[in-house]
Each structure stands twice: as C-alpha cells, then as structure tokens.
Design a protein around this motif. Structure first.
Motif, PDB file in Angstrom:
ATOM      1  N   GLU A 258      -4.847  54.695  14.701  1.00 26.43           N
ATOM      2  CA  GLU A 258      -6.498  54.971  14.993  1.00 26.43           C
ATOM      3  C   GLU A 258      -6.384  56.471  15.058  1.00 26.43           C
ATOM      4  O   GLU A 258      -7.599  56.859  14.427  1.00 26.43           O
ATOM      5  CB  GLU A 258      -6.734  54.366  16.360  1.00 26.43           C
ATOM      6  CG  GLU A 258      -7.007  52.916  16.240  1.00 26.43           C
ATOM      7  CD  GLU A 258      -8.345  52.364  15.592  1.00 26.43           C
ATOM      8  OE1 GLU A 258      -8.983  53.257  15.208  1.00 26.43           O
ATOM      9  OE2 GLU A 258      -8.386  51.438  15.189  1.00 26.43           O
ATOM     10  N   GLU A 259      -5.578  57.390  15.687  1.00 24.85           N
ATOM     11  CA  GLU A 259      -5.806  58.566  15.717  1.00 24.85           C
ATOM     12  C   GLU A 259      -5.462  59.511  14.511  1.00 24.85           C
ATOM     13  O   GLU A 259      -6.325  60.118  14.286  1.00 24.85           O
ATOM     14  CB  GLU A 259      -4.632  59.276  16.650  1.00 24.85           C
ATOM     15  CG  GLU A 259      -4.431  60.876  16.788  1.00 24.85           C
ATOM     16  CD  GLU A 259      -3.417  61.332  17.763  1.00 24.85           C
ATOM     17  OE1 GLU A 259      -2.446  61.642  16.918  1.00 24.85           O
ATOM     18  OE2 GLU A 259      -3.677  61.344  18.903  1.00 24.85           O
ATOM     19  N   ALA A 260      -4.576  58.815  13.677  1.00 25.77           N
ATOM     20  CA  ALA A 260      -4.528  59.260  12.345  1.00 25.77           C
ATOM     21  C   ALA A 260      -5.595  59.372  11.508  1.00 25.77           C
ATOM     22  O   ALA A 260      -6.254  60.068  10.598  1.00 25.77           O
ATOM     23  CB  ALA A 260      -3.092  58.812  11.612  1.00 25.77           C
ATOM     24  N   THR A 261      -6.241  57.851  11.590  1.00 26.78           N
ATOM     25  CA  THR A 261      -7.356  57.917  10.772  1.00 26.78           C
ATOM     26  C   THR A 261      -8.632  58.740  11.263  1.00 26.78           C
ATOM     27  O   THR A 261      -9.334  59.246  10.266  1.00 26.78           O
ATOM     28  CB  THR A 261      -8.014  56.187  10.925  1.00 26.78           C
ATOM     29  OG1 THR A 261      -6.787  55.428  10.548  1.00 26.78           O
ATOM     30  CG2 THR A 261      -9.185  55.910  10.143  1.00 26.78           C
ATOM     31  N   ARG A 262      -8.673  58.846  12.411  1.00 27.16           N
ATOM     32  CA  ARG A 262      -9.876  60.000  12.761  1.00 27.16           C
ATOM     33  C   ARG A 262      -9.769  61.275  12.068  1.00 27.16           C
ATOM     34  O   ARG A 262     -10.438  61.984  11.764  1.00 27.16           O
ATOM     35  CB  ARG A 262      -9.718  59.939  14.416  1.00 27.16           C
ATOM     36  CG  ARG A 262     -10.520  58.750  15.043  1.00 27.16           C
ATOM     37  CD  ARG A 262     -10.832  59.216  16.345  1.00 27.16           C
ATOM     38  NE  ARG A 262      -9.792  59.604  17.385  1.00 27.16           N
ATOM     39  CZ  ARG A 262      -8.973  58.836  17.866  1.00 27.16           C
ATOM     40  NH1 ARG A 262      -8.835  57.639  17.788  1.00 27.16           N
ATOM     41  NH2 ARG A 262      -7.934  59.680  18.755  1.00 27.16           N
TER      42      ARG A 262
END
Length: 437
Positions: A258-262
C-alpha cells in the motif's frame, strides 16, 4: 589574445549577422569577467539587493505579464504544445512566487568565506580551505522565465556573475525580467552587467558561450536531454551536467505494498514533466499477483499508461497496456506514461537500473533491511530513496533553499545544487617565515 582579435579571427567567413551575434556574446562575457573581479559584496549588500529585486518584480508585474503575453502569443502561433505554454506562462501568483524565491535566497547563509577545513601543521603553518565564487557562470536553459530570476539570485548570493542564455520562446519575458534586475542593481550602485541576457536568435550563441574559455568559468545547462547533451559535449568551458531523470522505483517482495503504491503514484503523477518523476516501476517477481495488480491498476486509475512486456503481465488481467520496446527502458517520458518490468529480486532490479539509469534518483520500497542495504550500496545515483518518493529530489525539499539544478555528474557537485555547490575553494596558508628544506 584580445577579445577583438578573437572575434576577427573567428568571424572569417561568417555572415554579418552571425559575426555581430558572436561579438555580442564575447563582449558581454568580457564585461561579466570584469564585474567578477570587482571587490566582493558583503552579505548585507547581497541581501539588500535580493530583497529590493523581489519588491521590484512584484511592483512591475504588469510590465512582466505584458511581455510574457507576447511570448505566449508567439508560441501559439508557432504551434507550441499547451504543456510548454503552461511552463512559459507567468501570472501575478507566479511572479509573487518568483519574488518569494529571491526572499528565500536572502534568508540563506552566505557560503562565501566559509572554512571547509583547516589545520595547523607541525612546522607552524596555518592552513585554511575557504569557499570562493566560481566566477562567470553561464546558464543555458529552456522556456521557464523563473529560471532567469532563480539564476540571478543564486549567483548573486554565491558571488558569481551570471550570463543567461534563455530560449527564444521566452525572449520578451526574460528581457523584461533582466531589465528590472539591472535597474535594481544600478539603484544600489552596482554595474548593470552583474546580470546579462545573451542573444537567442540562433543556436550558435550557445556555442559562443560554452567555448568562451578565459572569459566564462563554468556553464550549467538546464532543460531537456537534447539541450544538456549538446552543451556538455560541445563545451570547452567546464560544464556541470544536470538532470535528465530516468528514475526507477523498485517494489520488493518485503515492501508494504500500500505504501509503495502511494509512493510510485506520487513519483509519477505529482508533476510528470519534471526530472525527478518516476519513469519505470520494477516489481519483484515474488510479489503476489494481487499485489502486482494493485500497484498497476492504481497507476492506471490515476491516468497513467503502462508500457511493459505483455507476456510478463499476462496473468494479471490488465487492459490498455502498451507493448514495450527497448526505447521504453531508456525513455524519460515527461508524461503520464510509465514502464513496467518484472524482476527477480533486488539483484535483478539493480542490474536493470545500472543498465538504464541516468544517475538522477533511484528508489526502493522494502522492509527487509538486508534488501535496502544491498540496494543503497549497489545503486549509483545522485539520490537513492528508501521507502519514499523520487519526487523529493529537490533543493528546497533537501533544505538547501533554491537550487540551480540537479547535477547527475560526479565531479564538483552531485545532486541538488544549492549555494555551496556554486562555489569553489582556495587554500590560504599563513606562515611566520618558514622555508621549505
């Protein structure tokens, strides 16, 4: 050899217009050299001029905007793309922002005279390495009028004398801006030649600037890959290579997806035309199909077009993917496009980056410390990001205040170039009569 004799010998066979252009560049470079040899301004004097220049730009914004409208009209008549028109356009708010940049530079520490290191030798010699200006600083840049003022402010604060070669598309805007800056300098008893705008009617004036050895101390190109390559390969004056950015983001199997996608979406979409935009996303083959699809569909939902080896993504049920060619791995898109590659772990990711990087900014999303340590040790770039966006590579974001550009070379300066990077050093050695045996 005098400047005039150089002009005469170099102008053989040139048209009258071309000879006049070359003569103007060399004459302005000569005047800049003379200004650079004047006694240096104090920090207080520099800051006073910078603040006065900021006020003058705001007070005369109508004059600036009128000139800018001429450039916009000419650009549209030539069929200039609207994205470039937007980069060229000035508004009251943008002029306020440009003026704010000068005020910010006034608040920054003056690097000139800083002691970088020093020691007392066993024989009693006192040694100090201190920061000094580079001298005459040539700037070659494209259609952003704000660079004109940024370069002036940073050059003045660091004790340099700028020669500005902007693009023809911003000719009226740059002329108005430099005229206002020169009026402020004159009002503070400084030579108008402390900042000068060079002719831009032909590309040949760039060559005149970047080969003016003995007059120009350094040249800095700021713009697209073509401009930067032309300056760096054609210069006989020392040149600092700045910022084409084929920036990668590697999502490791250990990443918080989730963080990497953001972070990937932020790096790609915040401002897709800038050099710190993410251009390639590398996905660890060990990520689940669900996680891979989440990263890629989130990019698509944000309006980004994916370019990939279609076979690598065949099991993800994605539509609208463009088949990648070799050019996609090398491309700095500057648009809402991103290249996608599936890689076998961090070693393969760093191998891919090593082959295609431009040395600007590379990033990783991972929670495994061994993976991040391998990545930071083996990726060679001006900035390496761990669990954060490539968009952070910016002088202001690094706490440097304004920047003149982002250097992707390895000599003198690397990464965002603030005031200290616009200085060189000299050694001051003080003795008491020591002679060398």
């Amino acid at each position: 050899m005098s400047t005039s004799s150089t002009i005469t010998s170099d102008s053989t066979g040139l048209t009258a217009e071309r000879a006049a252009e070359r003569a103007e560049v060399l004459a302005k470079a000569t005047m800049a050299r003379e200004v650079s040899q004047r006694p240096p301004l104090t920090t207080t004097e520099k800051n006073t001029i910078l603040l006065a220049a900021a006020d003058a730009l705001v007070a005369r914004s109508a004059e600036i905007l009128s000139a800018n409208e001429k450039d916009i009209a000419a650009g549209r008549e030539r069929g200039m793309d609207e994205s470039l028109i937007d980069r060229l356009r000035l508004t009251d708010e943008r002029v306020e922002g440009i003026a704010g940049g000068l005020r910010q530079v006034a608040d920054l520490p003056d690097p000139v005279g800083d002691v970088v290191r020093g020691s007392r030798r066993p024989n009693g010699l006192e040694m100090r390495q201190v920061r000094v200006p580079l001298g005459v600083m040539g700037m070659v840049y494209e259609a952003r009028p704000n660079v004109t003022v940024d370069a002036f402010g940073l050059a003045l604060k660091s004790g340099n004398v700028p020669l500005l070669r902007g693009s023809k598309s911003a000719q009226h805007s740059n002329t108005a801006l430099v005229g206002i800056l020169q009026d402020v300098l004159e009002a503070h008893d400084q030579p108008r030649e402390t900042v000068q705008l060079l002719p831009c009617d032909t590309h040949d004036s760039v060559q005149d600037l970047i080969t003016a050895r003995g007059l120009v101390d350094i040249v800095i190109p700021r713009g697209g890959a073509g401009l930067i390559n032309a300056v760096v390969t054609g210069a006989t004056v020392p040149a600092i290579e700045t910022g084409t950015g084929n920036c990668h983001f590697y999502v490791d199997a250990s990443a918080d997806v989730e963080e990497a996608t953001r972070l990937v979406v932020n790096g790609k979409t915040r401002r897709c035309s800038v050099c710190n935009a993410t251009e390639t996303v590398l996905l660890d083959a060990s990520l689940s199909a669900e996680d891979k699809k989440h990263v890629l569909t989130t990019l698509q939902d944000a309006g980004v077009t994916l370019h990939a080896d279609l076979a690598e993504l065949s099991g993800l049920d994605l539509g609208g993917v463009v088949a990648a060619t070799e050019a996609d791995w090398e491309d700095e898109y500057g648009s809402f496009d991103i290249a996608v590659k599936i890689v076998d772990g961090v070693e393969a990711a760093t191998d891919h980056i090593r082959r295609y990087t431009t040395g600007h900014t590379e990033a990783i999303g991972a929670t495994d410390i061994r993976v991040t340590q391998y990545f930071t040790a083996n990726v060679d770039a001006a900035a390496v990001m761990v669990n954060t966006s490539t968009a952070w590579t910016d002088g202001e974001m690094f706490g440097f205040g304004a920047e003149i550009g982002i250097s992707t070379q390895k000599l003198h300066a690397r990464g965002p170039m603030g005031l200290p990077e616009l200085t060189s050093t000299k050694w001051i050695v003080t003795g008491e009569g020591q002679v060398r045996p």
